[in-house]
Design a protein around this motif. Sequence first.
Motif, short mmCIF file in Angstrom:
data_model
loop_
_atom_site.label_atom_id
_atom_site.label_comp_id
_atom_site.label_asym_id
_atom_site.label_seq_id
_atom_site.Cartn_x
_atom_site.Cartn_y
_atom_site.Cartn_z
N LEU A 1 -11.96 -4.03 21.67
CA LEU A 1 -10.26 -4.54 22.11
C LEU A 1 -9.67 -4.07 22.89
O LEU A 1 -8.98 -5.56 23.32
CB LEU A 1 -9.88 -3.86 20.41
CG LEU A 1 -10.51 -4.49 19.27
CD1 LEU A 1 -9.47 -3.45 18.37
CD2 LEU A 1 -9.83 -5.67 18.55
N LYS A 2 -9.69 -3.26 23.58
CA LYS A 2 -9.27 -2.99 24.45
C LYS A 2 -9.81 -3.54 25.59
O LYS A 2 -8.12 -4.17 26.73
CB LYS A 2 -9.28 -1.58 24.89
CG LYS A 2 -8.38 -0.73 24.27
CD LYS A 2 -8.99 0.91 24.74
CE LYS A 2 -8.15 2.42 24.38
NZ LYS A 2 -8.59 3.87 24.58
N TRP B 1 -4.57 -0.92 13.74
CA TRP B 1 -5.01 -2.19 13.26
C TRP B 1 -5.50 -2.99 13.50
O TRP B 1 -6.73 -3.09 12.33
CB TRP B 1 -3.20 -2.36 12.87
CG TRP B 1 -3.60 -3.83 11.33
CD1 TRP B 1 -3.24 -3.58 10.04
CD2 TRP B 1 -4.07 -5.21 11.62
NE1 TRP B 1 -3.33 -4.96 9.38
CE2 TRP B 1 -3.79 -5.64 9.99
CE3 TRP B 1 -4.37 -5.94 12.88
CZ2 TRP B 1 -4.11 -7.47 10.37
CZ3 TRP B 1 -4.86 -7.09 12.17
CH2 TRP B 1 -4.78 -8.29 11.56
N PHE B 2 -6.04 -4.04 14.66
CA PHE B 2 -7.36 -3.72 14.95
C PHE B 2 -8.23 -3.55 14.53
O PHE B 2 -9.41 -4.29 13.89
CB PHE B 2 -7.04 -4.45 16.15
CG PHE B 2 -5.78 -6.11 16.28
CD1 PHE B 2 -6.35 -7.16 16.03
CD2 PHE B 2 -4.73 -5.44 16.99
CE1 PHE B 2 -5.84 -8.47 15.94
CE2 PHE B 2 -3.74 -7.11 16.42
CZ PHE B 2 -4.49 -7.84 17.00
N VAL B 3 -8.51 -1.88 14.38
CA VAL B 3 -9.21 -1.20 14.84
C VAL B 3 -10.31 -1.14 13.21
O VAL B 3 -10.85 -1.21 12.44
CB VAL B 3 -9.64 -0.18 15.15
CG1 VAL B 3 -10.58 0.81 14.66
CG2 VAL B 3 -9.43 0.07 16.88
N GLU C 1 -21.74 -9.17 18.70
CA GLU C 1 -20.67 -9.56 17.73
C GLU C 1 -20.22 -8.95 17.75
O GLU C 1 -18.68 -9.20 16.87
CB GLU C 1 -21.96 -8.02 16.25
CG GLU C 1 -23.07 -9.83 16.33
CD GLU C 1 -24.51 -9.00 15.57
OE1 GLU C 1 -24.71 -9.75 14.61
OE2 GLU C 1 -24.64 -7.86 15.81
N TYR C 2 -20.03 -7.88 17.79
CA TYR C 2 -18.72 -6.61 18.51
C TYR C 2 -17.39 -7.85 18.72
O TYR C 2 -16.69 -7.87 18.59
CB TYR C 2 -18.60 -5.78 18.94
CG TYR C 2 -18.78 -4.57 18.29
CD1 TYR C 2 -18.21 -3.73 17.54
CD2 TYR C 2 -20.29 -4.16 18.02
CE1 TYR C 2 -18.15 -2.44 17.01
CE2 TYR C 2 -21.13 -2.80 17.50
CZ TYR C 2 -20.26 -2.40 16.93
OH TYR C 2 -20.00 -1.39 16.39
N ARG D 1 -12.48 -11.58 19.11
CA ARG D 1 -11.91 -12.47 19.27
C ARG D 1 -11.41 -13.25 18.34
O ARG D 1 -9.87 -13.86 17.98
CB ARG D 1 -13.17 -13.19 20.06
CG ARG D 1 -13.17 -13.02 21.46
CD ARG D 1 -14.37 -13.84 21.69
NE ARG D 1 -14.38 -13.25 23.73
CZ ARG D 1 -15.38 -14.17 24.32
NH1 ARG D 1 -15.69 -14.91 23.73
NH2 ARG D 1 -15.46 -13.63 25.28
N ASN D 2 -12.38 -13.21 17.34
CA ASN D 2 -11.25 -14.10 16.23
C ASN D 2 -10.03 -13.44 15.22
O ASN D 2 -8.27 -14.19 15.04
CB ASN D 2 -12.04 -14.08 14.67
CG ASN D 2 -13.67 -15.23 15.17
OD1 ASN D 2 -13.48 -15.58 16.01
ND2 ASN D 2 -14.83 -14.60 14.82
#
Length: 595
Positions: free
Chosen positions: A588-589, A566-568, A536-537, A542-543
């Motif tokens: 994300l990394k 910002w993504f976080v 789910e993460y 990805r979206n």
Amino acid sequence: MSKAALADGLCHALSTSRLRAASSWRNPGIASLNRQWNLPIHHARALQADAPQANDEPFRKQLKDEARRKRQAVRSTVKDGTFRSSVGKEKDARLAKWTLTVGLEIHAQLNTEQKLFSTAKSSENGEPNTNVSVFDLAFPGSQPELQKATLIPALRAALGLSCKINRESRFDRKHYYYQDQPAGYQITQYYKPFAIDGRVTLYDHDGIAIEDGHSVDIAIKQVQLEQDTAKTNLQPPSTAFLDFNRVGHPLIEIITHPQIHHVQTASACVRKIQAILQAVNALTTGMEHGGLRADVNVSVSPQGSENLGQRTEIKNLSSFKAVEDAIVAERARQIAVLEAGGVIAGETRGWTLSSTETRKLRGKEGEVDYRYMPDPDIPPLFISEDLVNHLGTSLPVLPDSTLADLTTNSGLTYKDAKTLLSLDDGERLDYFDEVRFSCTSKRVSSHEPWPALDKMVGNWVLHELGGHFNAASTPFTPSRVPAESMVDILASLHQNRITGTTAKRLLAMVFDGDKRAIDIIIRDEKLNLDRLSREEYILMARNLILENRDKVHQIQQKRQMGKFKWFVGEMMKQGKGNVEASKAEAILKELLGLD
């Protein structure tokens, strides 16, 4: 030591002879007051307190503004005989030719229940002219009666400033007449004060000038007891209201030697002395609320000269910023006068906030002008060595020790530790200690340790909770978010029952008045963390990456890590309280190919 022994030891040799009647002198104060203001004393009502208004700016914003201000260059001009100076860093080219010297006279209201020489309450919060005795109004025949309990905070203050306590001290009359001083004189301790030869040590983290190095010692000449004056409330154009509730409130005057040579160090000295007085519970309230006022004596002399220049005194500075601004303006004025071939006159000058210049109030009074004389109605004051020793051994922890504990043992930064010490007359620090202690005690029932406990508590007390008070423009009150509620929020966060976002939501709910227990709020509002799977993460990340390719490019090619945050943040918003920041960052990394 018993209370009786303390009281007896405090002032055991006061004369038992009957105090001399005061009928031999006439008091011009009351009659002339009525004639001058056309206002009977018993009907005088102050419309509002004339104490300096509190600065409502967030404390951290004040620090940033002061730092920005100090980065500006000093620009001084002389125009039409008026000397002006902008406030900033001490880099004016003329300053290399001159040495600034500053001495301080700090007046602090003692935290006592009664006035210095009467049984009237020292509180100024009642109706105007209700906490007043006949002696406070200088009625003929009224006599001073020293209230022994007022000496306890005075002694604590002097010991906190490393002073020597004189076994014998005396009171003097300082003669002058203004409408706020009905007797025509102030009772003080000019010739033989109760404390002498003190010292305050200032460090670089106290905000001293870079030129003073890591630390500087400022010697204190004496600390003396004296009376405060009435409050005068001017009502333009020509009316004044007097509130005598403040008359006779016990003060100490702390007089330093003229050993300060930089503007920032003078301000740091006032701030440090206030912190010491607050730590030993000697002060009613801080400078920002009118409990402490500073007079500064300023002089300049040619660089290398062994002689001090003629000093001027700037009266009644009511904020740390005012101390700096007034010294900078007066220094520029004196340099301009001297470089133009003029002579500095010994005088008393005033300062108004947001002004660019000091202004002359009157010629400087000296010892002869004040006609100092021993007060014939007050016997000598004797203080026992046993009392001094008892107060010395029971003195509370001083700011330097507290700061060392917060930074060394608690892991707070100097900036956060200093902020905790400075805010809300010590209430914020007390709140921090209560939350920290309660969180620590929870280790007994928890299998997991609290990592960086004090640092986490400091962050939430200073920044998260402080942000709510700043946004609401209300003073800090511990009851707004009880310590037990803050502890339960942090415990739930540590135990991974909720996320940081949910913890902030809970804090806002309690701040806004929700009285339910934290566990009940979590249950009723279904705020428990519902852990997401790795898949789910990844899907959520990805979206976001596909929808924001420009930001991805800025992160991967230009290393603009602000975009990464910002993504976080976006993932945590979409997760509605179920996304853990650490897991979001790791995914994300991984997807962005960051190390």
